[in-house]
Write a protein that holds these residues in place. Sequence first.
Motif, PDB file in Angstrom:
ATOM      1  N   ARG A 375       0.843  -1.183   0.000  1.00 45.91           N
ATOM      2  CA  ARG A 375       0.000   0.000   0.000  1.00 45.91           C
ATOM      3  C   ARG A 375       0.880   1.234   0.000  1.00 45.91           C
ATOM      4  N   PRO A 376       0.336   2.375  -0.378  1.00 49.64           N
ATOM      5  CA  PRO A 376       1.146   3.601  -0.302  1.00 49.64           C
ATOM      6  C   PRO A 376       1.661   3.878   1.107  1.00 49.64           C
ATOM      7  N   GLY A 377       0.900   3.441   2.131  1.00 45.44           N
ATOM      8  CA  GLY A 377       1.372   3.642   3.496  1.00 45.44           C
ATOM      9  C   GLY A 377       2.550   2.775   3.865  1.00 45.44           C
ATOM     10  N   ASP A 378       2.878   1.779   3.022  1.00 41.42           N
ATOM     11  CA  ASP A 378       4.034   0.916   3.285  1.00 41.42           C
ATOM     12  C   ASP A 378       5.336   1.535   2.798  1.00 41.42           C
ATOM     13  N   ALA A 379       5.259   2.676   2.137  1.00 38.81           N
ATOM     14  CA  ALA A 379       6.476   3.332   1.671  1.00 38.81           C
ATOM     15  C   ALA A 379       7.258   3.874   2.860  1.00 38.81           C
ATOM     16  N   GLY A 380       8.569   3.770   2.801  1.00 35.05           N
ATOM     17  CA  GLY A 380       9.420   4.264   3.875  1.00 35.05           C
ATOM     18  C   GLY A 380      10.777   3.607   3.834  1.00 35.05           C
ATOM     19  N   THR A 381      11.460   3.648   4.959  1.00 37.55           N
ATOM     20  CA  THR A 381      12.797   3.084   5.087  1.00 37.55           C
ATOM     21  C   THR A 381      12.724   1.844   5.958  1.00 37.55           C
ATOM     22  N   TYR A 382      13.209   0.728   5.431  1.00 40.58           N
ATOM     23  CA  TYR A 382      13.161  -0.548   6.124  1.00 40.58           C
ATOM     24  C   TYR A 382      14.555  -0.909   6.635  1.00 40.58           C
ATOM     25  N   ARG A 383      14.582  -1.494   7.818  1.00 43.82           N
ATOM     26  CA  ARG A 383      15.827  -2.003   8.405  1.00 43.82           C
ATOM     27  C   ARG A 383      15.563  -3.388   8.995  1.00 43.82           C
ATOM     28  N   CYS A 384      16.558  -4.240   8.889  1.00 42.90           N
ATOM     29  CA  CYS A 384      16.481  -5.575   9.489  1.00 42.90           C
ATOM     30  C   CYS A 384      17.238  -5.548  10.810  1.00 42.90           C
ATOM     31  N   LEU A 385      16.608  -6.028  11.857  1.00 45.97           N
ATOM     32  CA  LEU A 385      17.198  -6.050  13.200  1.00 45.97           C
ATOM     33  C   LEU A 385      17.398  -7.498  13.622  1.00 45.97           C
ATOM     34  N   ALA A 386      18.654  -7.863  13.915  1.00 46.57           N
ATOM     35  CA  ALA A 386      18.982  -9.208  14.392  1.00 46.57           C
ATOM     36  C   ALA A 386      19.507  -9.114  15.814  1.00 46.57           C
ATOM     37  N   ALA A 395      18.185 -22.787  30.979  1.00 47.54           N
ATOM     38  CA  ALA A 395      17.790 -22.399  29.615  1.00 47.54           C
ATOM     39  C   ALA A 395      17.357 -20.943  29.534  1.00 47.54           C
ATOM     40  N   ARG A 396      17.780 -20.129  30.506  1.00 49.43           N
ATOM     41  CA  ARG A 396      17.436 -18.704  30.496  1.00 49.43           C
ATOM     42  C   ARG A 396      18.233 -18.002  29.414  1.00 49.43           C
ATOM     43  N   LEU A 397      17.552 -17.154  28.609  1.00 50.14           N
ATOM     44  CA  LEU A 397      18.192 -16.447  27.514  1.00 50.14           C
ATOM     45  C   LEU A 397      18.650 -15.067  27.974  1.00 50.14           C
ATOM     46  N   ARG A 398      19.859 -14.711  27.565  1.00 51.78           N
ATOM     47  CA  ARG A 398      20.405 -13.390  27.861  1.00 51.78           C
ATOM     48  C   ARG A 398      20.848 -12.751  26.548  1.00 51.78           C
ATOM     49  N   GLU A 399      20.342 -11.536  26.280  1.00 48.73           N
ATOM     50  CA  GLU A 399      20.713 -10.863  25.038  1.00 48.73           C
ATOM     51  C   GLU A 399      22.188 -10.474  25.096  1.00 48.73           C
ATOM     52  N   ALA A 400      22.943 -10.931  24.106  1.00 53.73           N
ATOM     53  CA  ALA A 400      24.385 -10.680  24.072  1.00 53.73           C
ATOM     54  C   ALA A 400      24.775  -9.651  23.021  1.00 53.73           C
ATOM     55  N   ALA A 401      24.016  -9.528  21.950  1.00 52.18           N
ATOM     56  CA  ALA A 401      24.393  -8.592  20.885  1.00 52.18           C
ATOM     57  C   ALA A 401      23.181  -8.308  20.021  1.00 52.18           C
ATOM     58  N   SER A 402      23.206  -7.176  19.335  1.00 53.31           N
ATOM     59  CA  SER A 402      22.170  -6.824  18.369  1.00 53.31           C
ATOM     60  C   SER A 402      22.808  -5.982  17.276  1.00 53.31           C
ATOM     61  N   ALA A 403      22.247  -6.060  16.076  1.00 50.13           N
ATOM     62  CA  ALA A 403      22.787  -5.304  14.939  1.00 50.13           C
ATOM     63  C   ALA A 403      21.645  -4.965  13.988  1.00 50.13           C
ATOM     64  N   ARG A 404      21.704  -3.742  13.423  1.00 51.62           N
ATOM     65  CA  ARG A 404      20.728  -3.310  12.429  1.00 51.62           C
ATOM     66  C   ARG A 404      21.418  -3.165  11.078  1.00 51.62           C
ATOM     67  N   SER A 405      20.640  -3.404  10.055  1.00 48.78           N
ATOM     68  CA  SER A 405      21.170  -3.258   8.705  1.00 48.78           C
ATOM     69  C   SER A 405      21.160  -1.782   8.298  1.00 48.78           C
ATOM     70  N   ARG A 406      21.742  -1.513   7.161  1.00 46.01           N
ATOM     71  CA  ARG A 406      21.644  -0.178   6.565  1.00 46.01           C
ATOM     72  C   ARG A 406      20.193   0.070   6.148  1.00 46.01           C
TER      73      ARG A 406
END
Length: 591
Positions: A375-386, A395-406
């Motif tokens: 849709r026209p409302g979907d226009a914009g800037t997209y980034r992938c976040l890992a 088995a408790r999870l602890r966030e160790a790192a994160s990175a975003r794309s260009r």
Amino acid sequence: IGCCAREVLVPQGPLYRVAGTAVSISCNVSGYEGSAQQDFEWFLYRPEAPEAALGIISTRDTRFSYAVFGPRVAAGDVQVQRLQGDAVVLKISRLQAQDAGIYECYTPSTDARYLGSYSGKVELRVLPDMLQVSASPPGPRGRQAPTSPPRLTVHEGQELALGCLARTSTQKHTHLAVSFGRAVPEAPVGRATLQEVVGLRPDLAVDAGAPYAARLAAGELRLDKEGSERYRLVLGGAQADDAGTYHCTAAEWIQDPDGSWAQIAEKRAVLAHVDVQTLASQLAVTVGPGERRIGPGEPLELLCNVSGALPPPGRHAAYSVGWEMAPAGAPGPGRLVAQLDTEGVGSLGPGYEGRHIAMEKVASRTYRLRLEAARPGDAGTYRCLAKAYVRGSGARLREAASARSRPLPVHVREEGVVLEAVAWLAGGAVYRGETASLLCNISVRGGPPGLRLAASWWVERPEEGELSSAPAQLVGGVGQDGVAELGVRPGGGPVSVELVGPRSHRLRLHGLGPEDEGVYHCAPSAWVQHADYSWYQAGSARSGPVTVYPYTHALDTLFVPLLVGAGVALVIGATILGSITCCFMKRLRKR
């Protein structure tokens, strides 16, 4: 007085110590007379000459030592340390085999007469050094380089396992204490630079160094004994601070006759140089296929690739991947579109519910976002976040790192729909009790085939002669699918909305009352349905205001005065009639 006598005390014997290690033998005197600072002389009786006393060292004569001990005393290898005036300790820093024998601590008399004992004896037996310590293979975990000592590289969150072999063949009953320690990278090896990780004490208790106590309690740190000689350090959820040189230290302990435990030997072996590869230094995110330009209703596909020397997801690590979108020119990463969590379960962000959007893993580290109909409302800037997580205890999870794309620009063409609306009140003036009909004609320019229109009616109520600041209230409308939606009528009476022409809508208020007074307007909207059966709004408009004022009929205005006049006349007539009747009856009574 005769109640006290000199007494010299030394430890109970025999004492067993290992050649090459240090030994300390204490001696103290009590019940003496004279100066508070007593002198002490040490002698050795060797097994081969039990009657010959060899002078070792004295507190009052620097030339006391015999020739066999003179060089060692001069070098500081043998010394006597005064603890207080009547107590000393004989220290030998490196025991030799010929140091075995009976040691005598003698105190020259300062008493007025001989009474009590003036010396004490203890036997020292020197054992050969039979303690052995070495590194054992660390097992399959980690990448081992062919160097000595080995260099291991583990990923953050992985399990670090190091083995140690410790054995002794001492003829006496001894206990082994084994501990694992870590020195910071490039630090010299020594007791001062070694930080204990975990250790097995002589009483078989397991303790951890202060920085590792919480991890031992949480089950992330273990010390396992495998067989009689093999010890294994297991450190789960490796962290950046775990990097360094690891050592294994084995200490041999023996129980003296007085019940105390004494360490008789200690040896240390270098196990490995450990490097911890952090996820933050390795995690990288790239997106494709580049800037996109699409039309409304077309599918939009974006790919995200997570790269780097990362451990595979599973027992030690987990990953989540999501897409964010920010409108063109808006600051920040934007709002969440869709994501896959650490369990592989997909979810949509706020505002995207009900749309046909897929987030899936198409390769080992490649993820795809697909919008079936953009849709026209979907226009914009997209980034992938890992995001990368490591598993701790339970088995408790602890966030160790994160990175975003260009940022990845996405352009969606506008539909170019222009709407105009004209609304009016049919018949002009409307009176109370009648039906008010409001009409709305819609004109459309542009737009794709199959464009559908919807129209809704809204009212703003006056308060004290002015329009209220509250938002307009929905009265009713017809959606793009032809289904009527009724709101709340101010007067509370029946309402009907209908489509009276291809682009003409009508609102009817039945039984108009004074509460229905207000300013009404028509709000049309244009809708487009895509192949995935989803709808999106392509345009909207608002008509001019239409004032609805329920007038009162002329007969209604005369009804109240007539009713009041008739009532007044009846009251006056009754009063006059009553007065006449009363007077007539009085005259009749007199007659």
